[in-house]
Design an enzyme around this catalytic site. Structure first.
Site, PDB file in Angstrom:
ATOM      1  N   ILE A 119       0.515   6.640   4.687  1.00  0.00           N
ATOM      2  CA  ILE A 119       1.620   6.184   5.537  1.00  0.00           C
ATOM      3  C   ILE A 119       2.588   5.306   4.744  1.00  0.00           C
ATOM      4  O   ILE A 119       3.808   5.400   4.913  1.00  0.00           O
ATOM      5  CB  ILE A 119       1.028   5.465   6.767  1.00  0.00           C
ATOM      6  CG1 ILE A 119       0.385   6.524   7.668  1.00  0.00           C
ATOM      7  CG2 ILE A 119       2.083   4.682   7.534  1.00  0.00           C
ATOM      8  CD1 ILE A 119      -0.798   6.043   8.429  1.00  0.00           C
ATOM      9  N   GLY A 120       2.051   4.480   3.880  1.00  0.00           N
ATOM     10  CA  GLY A 120       2.907   3.600   3.075  1.00  0.00           C
ATOM     11  C   GLY A 120       3.832   4.382   2.166  1.00  0.00           C
ATOM     12  O   GLY A 120       5.023   4.075   2.053  1.00  0.00           O
ATOM     13  N   GLY A 161       0.834  -1.209   0.000  1.00  0.00           N
ATOM     14  CA  GLY A 161       0.000   0.000   0.000  1.00  0.00           C
ATOM     15  C   GLY A 161       0.859   1.245   0.000  1.00  0.00           C
ATOM     16  O   GLY A 161       0.598   2.197   0.738  1.00  0.00           O
ATOM     17  N   ALA A 162       1.876   1.256  -0.871  1.00  0.00           N
ATOM     18  CA  ALA A 162       2.867   2.345  -0.844  1.00  0.00           C
ATOM     19  C   ALA A 162       2.492   3.483  -1.780  1.00  0.00           C
ATOM     20  O   ALA A 162       3.283   4.399  -1.970  1.00  0.00           O
ATOM     21  CB  ALA A 162       4.253   1.797  -1.209  1.00  0.00           C
ATOM     22  N   ASN A 163       1.289   3.452  -2.365  1.00  0.00           N
ATOM     23  CA  ASN A 163       0.922   4.532  -3.285  1.00  0.00           C
ATOM     24  C   ASN A 163       0.320   5.730  -2.583  1.00  0.00           C
ATOM     25  O   ASN A 163       0.139   6.778  -3.202  1.00  0.00           O
ATOM     26  CB  ASN A 163      -0.025   4.029  -4.387  1.00  0.00           C
ATOM     27  CG  ASN A 163      -1.269   3.401  -3.819  1.00  0.00           C
ATOM     28  OD1 ASN A 163      -1.193   2.323  -3.227  1.00  0.00           O
ATOM     29  ND2 ASN A 163      -2.403   4.046  -3.948  1.00  0.00           N
ATOM     30  N   TYR A 178     -13.403  -3.707  11.392  1.00  0.00           N
ATOM     31  CA  TYR A 178     -12.078  -3.070  11.274  1.00  0.00           C
ATOM     32  C   TYR A 178     -11.261  -3.335  12.554  1.00  0.00           C
ATOM     33  O   TYR A 178     -10.094  -3.735  12.478  1.00  0.00           O
ATOM     34  CB  TYR A 178     -12.234  -1.565  11.050  1.00  0.00           C
ATOM     35  CG  TYR A 178     -10.906  -0.821  10.965  1.00  0.00           C
ATOM     36  CD1 TYR A 178     -10.060  -0.987   9.868  1.00  0.00           C
ATOM     37  CD2 TYR A 178     -10.495   0.039  11.975  1.00  0.00           C
ATOM     38  CE1 TYR A 178      -8.843  -0.308   9.786  1.00  0.00           C
ATOM     39  CE2 TYR A 178      -9.289   0.731  11.899  1.00  0.00           C
ATOM     40  CZ  TYR A 178      -8.460   0.545  10.804  1.00  0.00           C
ATOM     41  OH  TYR A 178      -7.257   1.222  10.734  1.00  0.00           O
TER      42      TYR A 178
HETATM   43  N1  LIG Z   1      -4.576   7.092   8.921  1.00  0.00           N
HETATM   44  C1  LIG Z   1      -4.809   6.756  10.176  1.00  0.00           C
HETATM   45  O1  LIG Z   1      -5.236   7.579  10.990  1.00  0.00           O
HETATM   46  C2  LIG Z   1      -4.543   5.357  10.637  1.00  0.00           C
HETATM   47  C3  LIG Z   1      -4.760   5.047  11.981  1.00  0.00           C
HETATM   48  C4  LIG Z   1      -4.514   3.755  12.430  1.00  0.00           C
HETATM   49  C5  LIG Z   1      -4.052   2.798  11.536  1.00  0.00           C
HETATM   50  N2  LIG Z   1      -3.871   3.122  10.230  1.00  0.00           N
HETATM   51  C6  LIG Z   1      -3.383   2.058   9.330  1.00  0.00           C
HETATM   52  O2  LIG Z   1      -2.380   2.575   8.489  1.00  0.00           O
HETATM   53  C7  LIG Z   1      -2.318   1.795   7.291  1.00  0.00           C
HETATM   54  C8  LIG Z   1      -2.165   2.720   6.099  1.00  0.00           C
HETATM   55  O3  LIG Z   1      -3.335   3.500   5.938  1.00  0.00           O
HETATM   56  P1  LIG Z   1      -3.328   5.034   5.499  1.00  0.00           P
HETATM   57  O4  LIG Z   1      -3.853   5.807   6.641  1.00  0.00           O
HETATM   58  O5  LIG Z   1      -2.022   5.409   4.919  1.00  0.00           O
HETATM   59  O6  LIG Z   1      -4.480   5.041   4.405  1.00  0.00           O
HETATM   60  P2  LIG Z   1      -4.424   5.071   2.808  1.00  0.00           P
HETATM   61  O7  LIG Z   1      -5.813   4.811   2.367  1.00  0.00           O
HETATM   62  O8  LIG Z   1      -3.752   6.310   2.353  1.00  0.00           O
HETATM   63  O9  LIG Z   1      -3.475   3.846   2.468  1.00  0.00           O
HETATM   64  C9  LIG Z   1      -3.932   2.521   2.427  1.00  0.00           C
HETATM   65  C10 LIG Z   1      -3.166   1.792   1.354  1.00  0.00           C
HETATM   66  O10 LIG Z   1      -3.619   0.440   1.309  1.00  0.00           O
HETATM   67  C11 LIG Z   1      -3.844   0.111  -0.049  1.00  0.00           C
HETATM   68  N3  LIG Z   1      -4.830  -0.964  -0.184  1.00  0.00           N
HETATM   69  C12 LIG Z   1      -6.144  -0.942   0.117  1.00  0.00           C
HETATM   70  N4  LIG Z   1      -6.724  -2.107  -0.218  1.00  0.00           N
HETATM   71  C13 LIG Z   1      -5.739  -2.892  -0.742  1.00  0.00           C
HETATM   72  C14 LIG Z   1      -5.698  -4.193  -1.288  1.00  0.00           C
HETATM   73  N5  LIG Z   1      -6.798  -4.952  -1.411  1.00  0.00           N
HETATM   74  N6  LIG Z   1      -4.517  -4.683  -1.724  1.00  0.00           N
HETATM   75  C15 LIG Z   1      -3.404  -3.939  -1.654  1.00  0.00           C
HETATM   76  N7  LIG Z   1      -3.367  -2.688  -1.167  1.00  0.00           N
HETATM   77  C16 LIG Z   1      -4.541  -2.168  -0.707  1.00  0.00           C
HETATM   78  C17 LIG Z   1      -4.323   1.418  -0.695  1.00  0.00           C
HETATM   79  O11 LIG Z   1      -4.196   1.376  -2.098  1.00  0.00           O
HETATM   80  C18 LIG Z   1      -3.384   2.391  -0.041  1.00  0.00           C
HETATM   81  O12 LIG Z   1      -2.150   2.419  -0.710  1.00  0.00           O
HETATM   82  C19 LIG Z   1      -3.570   0.937   7.281  1.00  0.00           C
HETATM   83  O13 LIG Z   1      -3.232  -0.382   7.639  1.00  0.00           O
HETATM   84  C20 LIG Z   1      -4.442   1.555   8.369  1.00  0.00           C
HETATM   85  O14 LIG Z   1      -5.310   0.615   8.980  1.00  0.00           O
HETATM   86  C21 LIG Z   1      -4.087   4.372   9.755  1.00  0.00           C
END
Ligand SMILES: NC(=O)c1ccc[n+]([C@@H]2O[C@H](COP(=O)([O-])OP(=O)(O)OC[C@H]3O[C@@H](n4cnc5c(N)ncnc54)[C@H](O)[C@@H]3O)[C@@H](O)[C@H]2O)c1
Length: 323
Positions: free
Chosen positions: A37-38, A32-34, A188
């Site tokens: 956080i990734g 999920g590096a696009n 979730y």
């Molecule tokens: N943003 C927050 O406040 C927060 C809080 C707690 C935990 N998290 C965790 O951080 C991680 C990253 O989330 P983020 O906040 O950067 O959100 P984001 O939506 O920007 O990133 C999520 C990434 O996961 C990828 N993804 C989604 N479904 C997928 C699939 N089926 N196969 C492959 N890739 C997939 C998306 O394309 C995207 O790159 C997640 O695991 C999320 O649960 C985020």
């Protein structure tokens, strides 16, 4: 002052991206590096000289993410690989491609989805949040084991969430895929608790097998990313938009707990990093204790065995020893 988890890091100096040790010569996969956080995790690993495989579901998004890293770090050793965690076929194909490239030093299980409003299933019939956030990463981690075990210091960092200690605070073994009474938030929370159990159990099983894989985790806090809107299927309400700046931090800050877990040379087996403020929503990363539900070793072992059964991927096969 401790937050809702006991903080173990109050006396430690603040950790920042400047503390990331050189990653020259290391190979990492960030799922999920696009975005969010990734993407920030991949950027900083590349900035520190590491080779980074950036995964995305589509070539357009993946190539764009790689280009954005290269604009910031022209010498970055980054490349895109397609991976859909909602498909075990895609997970297997990805693991085969990456393993054929040789050694892997770091896997960051970051990709995730949150609060899918109406129950959906992955290609393999898992509830979408459980499938994407846990089942897919579980299979991926095991299938990448041969490449990880070629490293002198293999590490798997799992991006969980404070949500692991919310909702039902347990694994619904009676109906893990939410065929009855689907609740988006609780699903979730269960998937993020399952992530922490994958993390602890991987450390335990790899050590029992005499092949130490450093397994730890991070909670990003409340970071402004696509996550808040991608799952709920709506824009933020005016009240949510107003409150967000006070309660949250940007994605670059949200990546810091992950980056510390993934690179800190002092990181211990089973360590867990989160932002420092009282509710662990924003700020610099600190080491915190695992929430109580994630310390249930019996549930973690049961979950692992169930996940092996459901995915058909077994540690014993990928490590070639009895765990
Ligand atoms: N943003 C927050 O406040 C927060 C809080 C707690 C935990 N998290 C965790 O951080 C991680 C990253 O989330 P983020 O906040 O950067 O959100 P984001 O939506 O920007 O990133 C999520 C990434 O996961 C990828 N993804 C989604 N479904 C997928 C699939 N089926 N196969 C492959 N890739 C997939 C998306 O394309 C995207 O790159 C997640 O695991 C999320 O649960 C985020």
């Amino acid at each position: 002052m401790a937050g809702y988890f006991e903080s173990e890091g109050d006396c430690m100096a603040k950790w920042s991206v400047k503390d990331i040790p050189s990653q020259v010569g290391t190979v990492a996969v960030v799922t999920g590096a696009n975005s969010g956080i990734g993407w920030n995790t991949a950027l900083e690993l590349a900035q520190a000289g590491g080779e980074v495989v950036m995964t995305a579901r589509t070539a357009a998004k993946g190539q764009d993410a790689v280009e954005r890293v290269r604009r910031e770090v022209p010498q970055a050793k980054v490349r895109y690989e397609q991976l859909d965690l909602a498909s075990l076929r895609s997970v297997r194909e990805f693991a085969k491609r990456v393993s054929s490239g040789g050694r892997l030093d770091l896997l960051v299980n970051n990709a995730g989805v949150m609060r899918i409003p109406v129950r959906q299933e992955t290609e393999d019939g898992f509830e979408m949040q459980m499938g994407t956030n846990f089942m897919g990463p579980f299979a991926l981690t095991l299938l990448l084991m041969p490449a990880l075990l070629k490293s002198d210091a293999p590490r798997v960092t799992t991006v969980s969430s404070g949500a692991a200690d919310m909702g039902l605070k347990r694994i619904r073994f009676e109906d893990m895929q939410w065929k009855q009474g689907y609740k988006p938030w609780n699903a979730y929370c269960q998937s993020k608790l399952a992530d922490l159990m994958l993390m602890t159990e991987l450390g335990r099983r790899s050590e029992a097998a005499g092949k130490r894989v450093l397994s730890n985790a991070a909670h990003p806090g409340f970071a402004r990313t696509n996550l808040q809107t991608s799952g709920v299927g709506r824009e933020l309400t005016p009240v949510e938009s107003f409150l967000m700046p006070f309660m949250s931090h940007d994605a670059a800050h949200g990546a810091l707990p992950t980056l510390q877990a993934a690179t800190d040379k002092n990181a211990a087996q089973g360590s867990y990093y989160a932002p420092e403020d009282f509710f662990h929503l924003k700020g610099d990363p600190v080491l915190i204790g695992l929430p109580k539900p994630a310390r249930d070793g019996g549930a973690a072992r049961r979950l692992w065995d169930a996940a092996e059964e459901m995915t058909g991927v077994r540690l014993v096969d990928t490590m070639l020893v009895t765990a």
